[in-house]
Design a protein around this motif. Sequence first.
Motif, mmCIF file in Angstrom:
data_model
loop_
_atom_site.group_PDB
_atom_site.id
_atom_site.type_symbol
_atom_site.label_atom_id
_atom_site.label_comp_id
_atom_site.label_asym_id
_atom_site.label_seq_id
_atom_site.Cartn_x
_atom_site.Cartn_y
_atom_site.Cartn_z
ATOM 1 N N GLU A 14 -21.242 20.976 -29.857
ATOM 2 C CA GLU A 14 -20.757 21.192 -28.940
ATOM 3 C C GLU A 14 -21.350 21.302 -27.411
ATOM 4 O O GLU A 14 -21.304 20.397 -26.225
ATOM 5 N N GLU A 15 -22.590 20.716 -27.367
ATOM 6 C CA GLU A 15 -23.929 21.555 -26.294
ATOM 7 C C GLU A 15 -24.585 19.712 -26.696
ATOM 8 O O GLU A 15 -25.943 20.074 -25.913
ATOM 9 N N GLN A 16 -24.675 19.089 -27.595
ATOM 10 C CA GLN A 16 -25.538 18.064 -27.165
ATOM 11 C C GLN A 16 -24.546 16.704 -26.458
ATOM 12 O O GLN A 16 -24.545 15.690 -27.247
ATOM 13 N N TYR A 17 -25.445 16.954 -25.168
ATOM 14 C CA TYR A 17 -24.569 15.934 -24.604
ATOM 15 C C TYR A 17 -26.471 14.798 -24.568
ATOM 16 O O TYR A 17 -27.364 15.194 -24.565
ATOM 17 N N THR A 18 -25.356 13.645 -23.958
ATOM 18 C CA THR A 18 -26.928 12.637 -23.882
ATOM 19 C C THR A 18 -27.171 12.523 -22.677
ATOM 20 O O THR A 18 -28.204 12.417 -21.809
ATOM 21 N N VAL A 19 -26.226 13.339 -21.383
ATOM 22 C CA VAL A 19 -26.451 13.550 -19.666
ATOM 23 C C VAL A 19 -25.675 15.067 -19.730
ATOM 24 O O VAL A 19 -24.776 15.220 -20.339
ATOM 25 N N ASP A 20 -26.532 15.528 -18.783
ATOM 26 C CA ASP A 20 -26.358 17.322 -18.924
ATOM 27 C C ASP A 20 -26.106 18.190 -17.278
ATOM 28 O O ASP A 20 -27.413 16.623 -17.065
ATOM 29 N N ILE A 21 -26.211 19.253 -16.601
ATOM 30 C CA ILE A 21 -26.927 19.480 -15.985
ATOM 31 C C ILE A 21 -27.574 20.427 -15.564
ATOM 32 O O ILE A 21 -26.742 21.475 -16.208
ATOM 33 N N SER A 22 -28.569 20.310 -15.149
ATOM 34 C CA SER A 22 -29.367 21.811 -15.306
ATOM 35 C C SER A 22 -29.172 23.625 -14.480
ATOM 36 O O SER A 22 -27.938 22.973 -14.330
ATOM 37 N N PRO A 23 -29.643 24.662 -15.070
ATOM 38 C CA PRO A 23 -28.908 25.023 -14.575
ATOM 39 C C PRO A 23 -28.973 25.537 -12.832
ATOM 40 O O PRO A 23 -28.463 25.768 -12.663
ATOM 41 N N GLU A 24 -29.852 24.330 -12.459
ATOM 42 C CA GLU A 24 -30.743 24.725 -11.276
ATOM 43 C C GLU A 24 -28.951 23.247 -10.361
ATOM 44 O O GLU A 24 -29.011 23.307 -9.656
ATOM 45 N N GLY A 25 -28.293 22.974 -10.740
ATOM 46 C CA GLY A 25 -27.216 22.114 -10.523
ATOM 47 C C GLY A 25 -27.707 20.231 -10.738
ATOM 48 O O GLY A 25 -26.851 19.620 -10.075
ATOM 49 N N TYR A 26 -28.962 20.006 -10.910
ATOM 50 C CA TYR A 26 -29.178 18.486 -11.085
ATOM 51 C C TYR A 26 -29.190 17.980 -12.778
ATOM 52 O O TYR A 26 -28.835 19.220 -13.339
ATOM 53 N N MET A 27 -28.763 16.736 -12.326
ATOM 54 C CA MET A 27 -28.856 16.017 -14.033
ATOM 55 C C MET A 27 -29.923 15.680 -14.495
ATOM 56 O O MET A 27 -31.421 16.150 -14.422
ATOM 57 N N THR A 28 -29.863 15.659 -16.488
ATOM 58 C CA THR A 28 -30.283 15.919 -17.218
ATOM 59 C C THR A 28 -30.271 15.054 -18.632
ATOM 60 O O THR A 28 -29.131 14.767 -17.680
ATOM 61 N N GLY A 29 -31.353 14.490 -18.954
ATOM 62 C CA GLY A 29 -30.945 13.137 -19.543
ATOM 63 C C GLY A 29 -30.534 14.719 -20.737
ATOM 64 O O GLY A 29 -30.524 15.987 -20.355
ATOM 65 N N GLY A 30 -30.100 14.023 -22.392
ATOM 66 C CA GLY A 30 -29.727 14.767 -22.921
ATOM 67 C C GLY A 30 -30.693 15.706 -23.780
ATOM 68 O O GLY A 30 -30.145 17.670 -24.169
ATOM 69 N N GLU A 31 -32.166 15.751 -23.464
ATOM 70 C CA GLU A 31 -33.286 16.268 -24.178
ATOM 71 C C GLU A 31 -33.317 17.409 -22.952
ATOM 72 O O GLU A 31 -34.157 18.389 -22.641
ATOM 73 N N GLY A 32 -32.936 17.596 -21.975
ATOM 74 C CA GLY A 32 -33.410 17.980 -20.565
ATOM 75 C C GLY A 32 -34.527 17.996 -19.960
ATOM 76 O O GLY A 32 -34.498 18.420 -18.848
ATOM 77 N N MET A 33 -34.652 16.492 -20.169
ATOM 78 C CA MET A 33 -35.938 15.735 -19.293
ATOM 79 C C MET A 33 -34.828 15.776 -17.627
ATOM 80 O O MET A 33 -33.799 14.690 -17.783
ATOM 81 N N THR A 34 -35.652 15.575 -17.125
ATOM 82 C CA THR A 34 -34.652 15.401 -15.245
ATOM 83 C C THR A 34 -34.954 13.714 -14.425
ATOM 84 O O THR A 34 -35.835 13.050 -15.526
ATOM 85 N N LEU A 35 -33.369 13.328 -14.123
ATOM 86 C CA LEU A 35 -33.054 12.226 -14.294
ATOM 87 C C LEU A 35 -33.418 11.929 -12.482
ATOM 88 O O LEU A 35 -32.526 12.833 -12.254
ATOM 89 N N TYR A 36 -33.996 10.970 -12.280
ATOM 90 C CA TYR A 36 -33.727 10.463 -11.253
ATOM 91 C C TYR A 36 -33.190 9.394 -10.869
ATOM 92 O O TYR A 36 -32.799 8.465 -11.683
ATOM 93 N N TYR A 37 -33.289 8.704 -9.418
ATOM 94 C CA TYR A 37 -32.967 8.080 -8.497
ATOM 95 C C TYR A 37 -33.580 7.084 -7.532
ATOM 96 O O TYR A 37 -34.650 8.072 -7.133
ATOM 97 N N SER A 38 -33.649 5.813 -7.813
ATOM 98 C CA SER A 38 -34.959 5.913 -6.487
ATOM 99 C C SER A 38 -34.056 4.150 -5.579
ATOM 100 O O SER A 38 -33.140 4.396 -5.540
ATOM 101 N N LEU A 39 -34.674 4.666 -4.340
ATOM 102 C CA LEU A 39 -33.901 4.321 -2.682
ATOM 103 C C LEU A 39 -34.178 2.925 -2.301
ATOM 104 O O LEU A 39 -33.827 2.253 -1.664
ATOM 105 N N ASN A 40 -34.698 2.463 -3.403
ATOM 106 C CA ASN A 40 -35.281 0.587 -3.678
ATOM 107 C C ASN A 40 -34.151 0.746 -4.497
ATOM 108 O O ASN A 40 -34.351 -0.744 -3.705
#
Length: 128
Positions: A14-40
């Motif tokens: 059940e916990e094997q998501y490809t996109v998740d939310i960290s305990p701090e509330g930001y988006m991560t990839g399934g392996e727990g690495m932070t995801l970003y966006y660019s204003l460019n």
Amino acid sequence: MLSAILITVACAGEEQYTVDISPEGYMTGGEGMTLYYSLNDAPGSGTSNCVGECSLLWPPFYANLILVPSGLSTSDFATISRTDGKMQTTYKGWPLYKYIEDKKPGDTKGDKANAIWFIIYPDKFPPV
């Protein structure tokens, strides 16, 4: 004992998501690495402007199948084909990236980089 093993396997699946939310509330990839966006990237255009050397520092995030926890909707995600031929996942039209300097889950070293790179808080997104 057999039932305990089955419960553990079911919970792990059940916990094997490809996109998740960290305990701090930001988006991560399934392996727990932070995801970003660019204003460019033009707001919601679904076009990545981070190519060439930029994409070496900010690799595009791609997940073939999007599985998300409650709080996220799979309908907010899509896939684009980049000018360099790679595939990239978008969130609400914004291309998603990882940051090469983030070495372990929980790292957010790219947040606010050059005042154009930001982590994604789904409850405060899109930024404009």
